[in-house]
Structure formats: C-alpha cells, structure tokens
Design a protein around this motif. Structure first.
Motif, mmCIF file in Angstrom:
data_model
loop_
_atom_site.group_PDB
_atom_site.id
_atom_site.type_symbol
_atom_site.label_atom_id
_atom_site.label_comp_id
_atom_site.label_asym_id
_atom_site.label_seq_id
_atom_site.Cartn_x
_atom_site.Cartn_y
_atom_site.Cartn_z
ATOM 1 N N THR A 103 28.093 61.204 104.487
ATOM 2 C CA THR A 103 26.973 60.340 104.121
ATOM 3 C C THR A 103 25.649 61.070 104.314
ATOM 4 O O THR A 103 24.751 60.982 103.469
ATOM 5 C CB THR A 103 26.998 59.060 104.978
ATOM 6 N N ARG A 104 25.542 61.803 105.403
ATOM 7 C CA ARG A 104 24.323 62.572 105.640
ATOM 8 C C ARG A 104 24.124 63.654 104.571
ATOM 9 O O ARG A 104 23.012 63.860 104.068
ATOM 10 C CB ARG A 104 24.380 63.233 107.012
ATOM 11 N N LEU A 105 25.215 64.340 104.241
ATOM 12 C CA LEU A 105 25.131 65.416 103.248
ATOM 13 C C LEU A 105 24.762 64.887 101.867
ATOM 14 O O LEU A 105 24.212 65.628 101.043
ATOM 15 C CB LEU A 105 26.459 66.175 103.188
ATOM 16 N N SER A 106 25.077 63.615 101.613
ATOM 17 C CA SER A 106 24.746 63.028 100.312
ATOM 18 C C SER A 106 23.291 62.585 100.225
ATOM 19 O O SER A 106 22.854 62.080 99.191
ATOM 20 C CB SER A 106 25.660 61.832 100.029
ATOM 21 N N GLY A 107 22.546 62.765 101.315
ATOM 22 C CA GLY A 107 21.113 62.467 101.288
ATOM 23 C C GLY A 107 20.712 61.151 101.911
ATOM 24 O O GLY A 107 19.533 60.773 101.867
ATOM 25 N N VAL A 108 21.638 60.427 102.501
ATOM 26 C CA VAL A 108 21.331 59.141 103.113
ATOM 27 C C VAL A 108 20.585 59.359 104.436
ATOM 28 O O VAL A 108 20.980 60.206 105.241
ATOM 29 C CB VAL A 108 22.626 58.332 103.362
ATOM 30 N N GLN A 109 19.514 58.605 104.640
ATOM 31 C CA GLN A 109 18.773 58.663 105.894
ATOM 32 C C GLN A 109 19.501 57.793 106.924
ATOM 33 O O GLN A 109 19.324 56.580 106.982
ATOM 34 C CB GLN A 109 17.339 58.179 105.690
ATOM 35 N N TYR A 110 20.298 58.437 107.739
ATOM 36 C CA TYR A 110 21.167 57.721 108.681
ATOM 37 C C TYR A 110 20.378 56.804 109.609
ATOM 38 O O TYR A 110 20.743 55.647 109.831
ATOM 39 C CB TYR A 110 21.971 58.744 109.486
ATOM 40 N N TRP A 111 19.281 57.292 110.158
ATOM 41 C CA TRP A 111 18.529 56.512 111.141
ATOM 42 C C TRP A 111 17.928 55.258 110.519
ATOM 43 O O TRP A 111 17.808 54.218 111.193
ATOM 44 C CB TRP A 111 17.439 57.370 111.772
ATOM 45 N N VAL B 187 28.887 55.020 106.143
ATOM 46 C CA VAL B 187 28.557 55.617 107.436
ATOM 47 C C VAL B 187 29.752 55.529 108.376
ATOM 48 O O VAL B 187 30.082 56.485 109.094
ATOM 49 C CB VAL B 187 27.327 54.923 108.052
ATOM 50 N N GLY B 188 30.415 54.389 108.385
ATOM 51 C CA GLY B 188 31.563 54.225 109.265
ATOM 52 C C GLY B 188 32.765 55.042 108.841
ATOM 53 O O GLY B 188 33.547 55.497 109.685
ATOM 54 N N ASP B 189 32.913 55.252 107.543
ATOM 55 C CA ASP B 189 34.059 55.989 107.042
ATOM 56 C C ASP B 189 33.898 57.495 107.241
ATOM 57 O O ASP B 189 34.842 58.188 107.654
ATOM 58 C CB ASP B 189 34.269 55.677 105.555
#
Length: 332
Positions: A217-225, A210-212
């Motif tokens: 990260t979002r496009l890879s499917g990670v739920q940021y929130w 997320v920091g990098d």
C-alpha cells in the motif's frame, strides 16, 4: 493411444463445511443466534416476546456501534482499546454540562475529547508507529485520569440526563403493531453508512489494503498516516456518539459507564468474522456478533453466572473463534 481420465478425489464432509463457513460466514452466525434464542426460550418459557426483542435490540445497539469501531481498526491490523473511555467521557461531560449549557454547546463539549483522543491515537499509530494496542491503552488511561479530575470540578453542579437522549435510548415507537426501539433511528443510518463506507468507498478499500499488505500500500503511493489518522478519529467519534446513546439507556452517569463494553466489542467483531490480523471482515457480521453476545448475556444472567465468569467466557470466545478462523483460512 488412449488416455485415462483422472477422477478427482472426493471432498470430505468436514472440508465442505469449512468451505461453506468461509464462503457464507453470516449463515453460521444466524444459526448460532437462533440456537441461543431457542435455548433461552426453553430455560425460561415465554421470555422471548415483543418486549424482550425490543430490550435486546436496545442493549445490542451500543455494543454494535463500539464493535464497529473495533471492526474498522482491526481491518488495518490494529485495535482501539480507548473506545470505552471515550464513550464514558462523552456521556459524563454531556450529563454535567447540560445542567448549565445549551444542548448544542453541551454536545460539542462532549465530543471534543473524542476528537482529541482519536487524533492523538491516529498520530501515534500512523506517524510515530506506536503499536495500536499500546497507544490506545495509553490514551485510555490518560482519559480516565482526566475524567476523574474533571469530576471534582463539577461535583457540586450535579448531573442530568437530557430528555432527548432518554427518549432515544429507552423509548419505543409502535409501528404496524410492533414496538421498534427509537435507538434504531440512529443505528440504522449509522450502520448503513459504515457498511457502505467499507464496501463502496475508497477509504474503505484503503482500510482493507493496509491490513492486507501495508508495504504494498505504501509503495502504491498511499499516505499511510493519513488513512490511520482518519480511521482513529472516526473510531473515537463513533465511540463518543455511543456514549451519548448509552447514557440515555442506562440513565446513570459514572466514571466507568462504557468500560465493560470494551472486551465484548472486540469479541463481537471477532465473532462477526473480522480478522485480528487485518485485511478481512465486515460490519454486517459484527452486528450479528453483537446480537449473539447480548442474547448470551441474558442467558448467563438466567443461569446466575457472575460477572467474572462472563469476562472469562468472552475471552475464551475470542480465542476459540480466532483459532477456528485460522484453521478455515489455512484449509481454503
């Protein structure tokens, strides 16, 4: 047809030093720590002894835990300015509730504000996209106000420092002829858990990712929130635990107990090599950074430097180390 070999240009000494510091960041930190200890011994001969080492570790541990909160949030490009307020609230509530409540109940009541503030921070940053600095500063101010209101409701009941927290915060245990602070019983497994989480778990890798590059990260499917909410809840819980440990060390509950540790906790994380821009850093360097600041505080006390000058120095340290880090990254 012959070919002429091209000899690579020699690498300058300055660039070698920069590469060395970038590849082995812990070694310069350890060298700096040793230099500070040597200077302290020169200024006050005999001060560096077994008792001094134990006391230094005692006071470095709460700072190191709060700096761990900053390390994890800074890995995502954020920061948590509410850790001082959370630690103070947990400590004050514990000291006042232990008078009339069972220790387990008092502990749960003390940790409730930590979980609540962490949850609010996580939702604010992760869902509503409020900047971490603004969000955590806001919850810190709200928490301080709530604590002042709470103080008026319990002012007649008084406060008490639980014996087990005093034992954990101040006592030492002789082991093989050496005095080991009891706080290490809490800090060693906690530090090992943080290091393991950042280096070996999926959650730790997500913090770096997320920091990098948050967008990737979002496009890879990670739920940021979800990642951010879990992060800030974890940070607040660690801050709450720090408050309980710190009140056992200080033995004097107040409305500003852990607030003076906020800026040094940021400085310790930055000194330890964690980038304020996210994606780079680790907790091992942060621990050494906390030790460096604790020794530096002792040195400044011997030099009779006032508190205001110390805060100025900590701010300059953050600026200097950040600038040095940027130069190293650019030259790699």
């Amino acid at each position: 047809m012959s070919t002429t070999a091209i000899t690579p240009a020699p690498v300058s000494f300055g660039r070698r030093i920069k590469r060395f510091m970038a590849d082995r960041p812990l070694i310069p930190l350890i060298i700096l720590l040793v230099i500070l200890v040597v200077i302290l011994q020169i200024l006050r001969p005999g001060i560096v002894n077994e008792r001094w080492i134990a006391n230094t570790i005692k006071f470095a541990i709460p700072l190191a835990i709060l700096a761990g909160c900053q390390t994890m949030t800074m890995l995502t490009g954020g920061i948590d300015l509410s850790v001082g307020t959370v630690a103070t609230m947990s400590a004050f509530i514990m000291a006042t509730q232990i008078v009339s409540q069972d220790p387990a109940v008092a502990f749960l009541l003390a940790m409730m504000p930590a979980v609540l503030i962490g949850l609010v921070n996580g939702i604010g940053v992760g869902v509503f996209r409020v900047h971490p600095l603004i969000m955590t500063l806001g919850t810190s101010l709200i928490g301080t106000g709530c604590l002042q209101v709470y103080q008026r409701t319990v002012i007649a009941s008084g406060a008490k420092i639980p014996d087990f927290l005093a034992w954990l915060g101040t006592a030492v245990t002789p082991v093989l002829g050496f005095a080991f602070p009891n706080a290490l019983l809490l800090f060693v497994p906690l530090a090992a858990l943080i290091v393991f989480t950042l280096a070996r778990t999926g959650f730790g890798r997500l913090l770096y990712a997320v920091g990098d590059n948050e967008r990737a990260t979002r496009l890879s499917g990670v739920q940021y929130w979800q990642v951010i909410t879990a992060l800030y809840v974890t940070s607040s819980v660690l801050a709450g635990v720090t408050g309980l440990l710190y009140i056992g060390l200080i033995k004097a509950p107040s409305l500003s107990l852990a607030e003076p540790l906020v800026l040094p906790s940021v400085a310790a994380a930055v000194i330890g090599g964690t980038s304020i821009f996210g994606g780079r850093g680790g907790y091992t360097g942060t621990i050494i950074g906390a030790l460096i600041l604790t020794v530096l505080t002792t040195l400044l006390t011997i030099l009779q430097m006032p508190e205001g000058a110390r805060r100025i120095l900590f701010g300059l340290i953050v600026l200097f180390v950040t600038a040095a880090y940027l130069r190293i990254v650019e030259d790699k």
